[in-house]
Design an enzyme around this catalytic site. Structure first.
Site, PDB file in Angstrom:
ATOM      1  N   HIS A   1      16.076 -37.582  30.053  1.00 29.17           N
ATOM      2  CA  HIS A   1      14.087 -37.125  29.722  1.00 29.17           C
ATOM      3  C   HIS A   1      15.047 -36.721  27.604  1.00 29.17           C
ATOM      4  CE1 HIS A   1      17.270 -33.598  29.445  1.00 29.17           C
ATOM      5  NE2 HIS A   1      16.765 -32.904  28.561  1.00 29.17           N
TER       6      HIS A   1
ATOM      7  N   GLU B   1      15.864 -34.638  20.625  1.00 24.54           N
ATOM      8  CA  GLU B   1      16.865 -36.099  20.238  1.00 24.54           C
ATOM      9  C   GLU B   1      16.182 -36.545  18.368  1.00 24.54           C
ATOM     10  OE1 GLU B   1      18.451 -34.866  23.782  1.00 24.54           O
ATOM     11  OE2 GLU B   1      15.682 -34.161  23.299  1.00 24.54           O
TER      12      GLU B   1
ATOM     13  N   ASP C   1       4.386 -22.482   7.087  1.00 24.09           N
ATOM     14  CA  ASP C   1       5.214 -24.139   6.711  1.00 24.09           C
ATOM     15  C   ASP C   1       6.425 -23.738   6.170  1.00 24.09           C
ATOM     16  OD1 ASP C   1       2.847 -25.297   7.770  1.00 24.09           O
ATOM     17  OD2 ASP C   1       1.616 -25.526   5.518  1.00 24.09           O
TER      18      ASP C   1
ATOM     19  N   VAL D   1       0.958  -1.262  -0.169  1.00 27.44           N
ATOM     20  CA  VAL D   1       0.294   0.059  -0.054  1.00 27.44           C
ATOM     21  C   VAL D   1       1.033   1.448   0.308  1.00 27.44           C
ATOM     22  CG1 VAL D   1      -1.684   1.361   1.623  1.00 27.44           C
ATOM     23  CG2 VAL D   1      -2.212  -1.153   0.863  1.00 27.44           C
TER      24      VAL D   1
END
EC number: 2.7.1.11
Length: 319
Positions: A215, A187, A127, A24
């Site tokens: 973890h 991981e 994406d 614009v």
């Protein structure tokens, strides 16, 4: 060329407003009149068109979403839909059009181009699955949204010594999963472009356990399978009863990052220049920090590919 219009189509992406603002303001600077089309191609066919002034795009730069609204309109793929769209453009005496969106939006822009109407495509999708550009508008913001969530989830994963699965968007493209997984030290990263073996995933997690790691984080692109389905399969292969977080549409929202704001501004301004140069049928993008343009039909023929070196690096660093 005296009048141009702009629309946003398909899934919203942070930075669409910044691109609209750039179109614009650049157009008005060049002496053109600018019109905004609400609700994408649906609004075009219905004539939902309004004139935009400098003040119309004030206070937009930092806002997520799209103030022009968006809608999916598959009927625009038909001859009837396209002719109705061109009829509305002619009715409003519009000489050129800028379309911001993803693959489906580009098909609409290509259709108008083939019918003789000057149209420019700007890649706007979280994406990052459009060819002809290193990055699409919205990807960097979505990436940082996912990374912020991943960092927080790792805190609780560490505290409770658990495995967490984070499901991210990416039906056909794994860029969000790959980049966020690499940046967040996941991981394992599961993407549509790369086949995976659950035995290999479990083996990687087991090796981590042997080294004392208690973890783990696994990032799964939705196009492969749901996070819940992945957790179910993981439990069948080993002693891993993972918690699942589905980030969903939070990835589309939020204030765009500085990178997305600058990218959107550059692409929006260049789109106006191309219309003034009477060079329709192009899609703008960024390559090695340079603004480029390519034939939109050629872009649609190319398939976006995952950065294999980046994927391999993520695998090495997650050991």
């Amino acid at each position: 060329m005296k009048r141009i219009a702009i629309l946003t189509s398909g899934g919203d992406a942070p930075g669409m407003n910044a691109a609209t603002r750039a179109v614009v303001r650049k157009a008005i600077y060049e002496g053109l009149e600018v019109y905004g089309i609400n609700y994408g191609f649906l609004g075009l066919v219905n004539g939902d068109i309004r004139k935009l002034e400098l003040g119309s795009v004030g206070d937009l730069l930092h806002r997520g979403g799209t103030f022009l609204y968006s809608a999916r309109y598959p009927e625009f793929a038909t001859e009837e839909g396209q002719l109705k769209g061109i009829e509305q453009l002619k009715k409003h005496q519009i000489d050129g059009l800028v379309v911001i969106g993803g693959d489906g939006s580009y098909h609409g822009a290509e259709a108008l181009t083939k019918r003789g109407f000057p149209t420019i495509g700007i890649p706007g999708t979280i994406d990052n699955d459009i060819s002809g550009t290193d990055f699409t508008i919205g990807f960097d913001t979505a990436l940082n949204t996912v990374l912020d969530a991943l960092d927080k989830i790792r805190d609780t994963a560490t505290s409770h010594e658990r495995t967490f699965i984070i499901e991210v968007m990416g039906r056909d493209a794994g860029d969000i999963a790959l980049w966020s997984g690499l940046a967040g030290g996941a991981e394992a990263i599961i993407v549509p472009e790369e086949s995976f073996n659950m035995d290999d995933v479990v083996d990687r997690l087991n090796k981590g356990r042997e080294r004392g790691k208690k973890h783990s984080i696994i990032v799964v692109a939705e196009g492969v399978m749901s996070g819940n389905e992945f957790a179910k399969q993981l439990a069948e292969y080993g002693d891993y009863h993972a918690r699942v977080t589905v980030l969903g549409h939070v990835q589309r929202g939020g204030s765009p990052t500085a990178f997305d704001r600058v990218l959107a501004s550059r692409l929006g301004a260049r789109s106006v220049e191309l219309l003034l140069e009477k060079r329709g049928g192009l899609a703008v993008g960024i390559r090695e920090n340079r603004i480029v343009e390519n034939d939109i039909s050629e872009i649609l023929k190319e398939k976006h590919t995952l950065d294999q070196k980046l994927f391999d690096l993520a695998s090495i660093l997650s050991i």
